[in-house]
Design an enzyme around this catalytic site. Structure first.
Site, mmCIF file in Angstrom:
data_model
loop_
_atom_site.group_PDB
_atom_site.id
_atom_site.type_symbol
_atom_site.label_atom_id
_atom_site.label_comp_id
_atom_site.label_asym_id
_atom_site.label_seq_id
_atom_site.Cartn_x
_atom_site.Cartn_y
_atom_site.Cartn_z
ATOM 1 N N ARG A 1 31.669 47.277 51.468
ATOM 2 C CA ARG A 1 32.846 46.403 51.489
ATOM 3 C C ARG A 1 33.846 46.975 52.487
ATOM 4 O O ARG A 1 34.339 48.079 52.320
ATOM 5 C CB ARG A 1 33.463 46.354 50.079
ATOM 6 C CG ARG A 1 34.615 45.408 49.926
ATOM 7 C CD ARG A 1 34.998 45.273 48.443
ATOM 8 N NE ARG A 1 36.009 44.263 48.268
ATOM 9 C CZ ARG A 1 37.328 44.488 48.338
ATOM 10 N NH1 ARG A 1 37.773 45.698 48.555
ATOM 11 N NH2 ARG A 1 38.186 43.494 48.190
ATOM 12 N N SER B 1 31.278 36.689 43.053
ATOM 13 C CA SER B 1 32.324 37.155 42.142
ATOM 14 C C SER B 1 32.838 35.974 41.323
ATOM 15 O O SER B 1 33.168 34.933 41.886
ATOM 16 C CB SER B 1 33.517 37.726 42.912
ATOM 17 O OG SER B 1 33.163 38.899 43.577
ATOM 18 N N LYS C 1 41.748 46.919 43.779
ATOM 19 C CA LYS C 1 41.887 45.486 44.012
ATOM 20 C C LYS C 1 43.072 44.985 43.186
ATOM 21 O O LYS C 1 42.938 44.611 42.027
ATOM 22 C CB LYS C 1 40.585 44.752 43.652
ATOM 23 C CG LYS C 1 40.491 43.417 44.365
ATOM 24 C CD LYS C 1 39.077 42.842 44.359
ATOM 25 C CE LYS C 1 39.071 41.553 45.158
ATOM 26 N NZ LYS C 1 37.832 40.791 44.987
#
Lengths: 210, 210
Positions: free
Chosen positions: B43, B112, B141
């Site tokens: 990521r 997700s 996050k």
């Protein structure tokens, strides 16, 4: 979709939402096409993939309506997702050789080159055109290196694929840039930054054609 | 490349260079795999496409060496370019239906989901697994919404594809998350943020297996 050979690179519009202020990107591009833009490159650097995709889908409808090729900057995934006519990659994007293994000859592939060496390599690796610049200082890409008109002429002599000049090109200097015998000029602010986008494109095209 | 059916989602490592400090990403991931990470998701949110590609190429060598699937976050172009095993998309990334038209069934596609509705839709549209969360508050996050363990249990009952819990999962709570009968836990800081990455992965795997 235009065939690669028939593409008119003369007035190559590159989008930049920063120069648009509050005006709508899609509508402004449509006005630019009505004024004579011959290619549209969608360039987005700070939005989610979903926003980029949604914008590209909307823009594709407009470019298709006018038969103008839509080229996506940097993001091959977005180009594939919206079936864009092409992809434009810079020296910090996916390597051209890698892109070609994925799309083959199905897409117009343009490459940004700042030097003769980069232009020669791009041609050798199968680029359909190169964007050469920056020709003049520009506010829309602050990290650019500059080339002279003589540099453009040298590159023009060295490669056979179409060349689009980019960087700080506007109504005042477009004619001298086209005088180096390249195929087109890439314009950002000098079209999308003007109050009357259509008229700005018309005026540029008129000068280039004369 | 692992076949989709055989994938072990148990200890799903998600990379984040912010939690690594000055340590090398590639080496840290290799240590995590040696400690027991069963899947690796790369990521990257703030680098050029070329940097992302170069990093993914290096990481692919490591994951291939250990037979661990490499999944790319968000960027289908990078996933295609490095022939990754899979792509993980969030709700702000390319739509799953669009991704499926490009890759068909050739790639593991994870989605997700923050709600039961999103999980049901992802399954219906052909996702191979869903990442559900955030389960706990997390520094990596900040914009995440939270779900309870009961929410996880409800989603587990409603869908058949594998579920990976994500968000704030660590050595203290991994066991209770796995107790909701899901297939795996996605871990960022609780592996890559630890001084001894290999030991952190081993410890987590030991707890999950007990």
């Amino acid at each position: 979709m235009s065939t690669k050979k028939s593409i008119d690179y003369k007035l190559y519009l590159v989008t930049d939402r920063n120069v648009l202020g509050n005006r709508d990107l899609i509508q402004s591009v449509e006005e630019a096409i009505q004024g004579g833009a011959t290619v549209v490159q969608l360039r987005e650097k700070n939005c989610s993939s979903l926003d980029f995709y949604n914008l590209a889908i909307k823009l594709k409808k407009v470019t298709s309506k006018y038969g103008v090729p839509l080229i996506i900057n940097d993001r091959l995934d977005i180009a594939l997702a919206v079936k864009a006519d092409g992809l434009h990659i810079g020296q910090e994007d996916l390597p051209l050789t890698v892109v070609k293994t994925i799309v083959g000859d199905d897409m117009i592939i343009g490459v940004s080159a700042n030097t003769l060496e980069e232009a020669l390599l791009a041609e050798k690796q199968g680029a359909d055109y190169v964007g050469i610049g920056a020709v003049y200082p520009t506010d829309t890409k602050l990290d650019a290196d500059y080339l002279t008109l003589d540099d453009l002429r040298s590159i023009r002599k060295a490669i056979s694929i179409p060349i689009v000049g980019i960087g700080g090109i506007n109504e005042k200097n477009a004619v001298e840039v086209m005088g180096t015998n390249i195929e087109g000029v890439a314009i950002v602010s000098a079209i999308l930054g003007k109050q009357d986008v259509k008229q700005a494109a018309q005026e540029l095209l008129r000068k280039i054609n004369n």
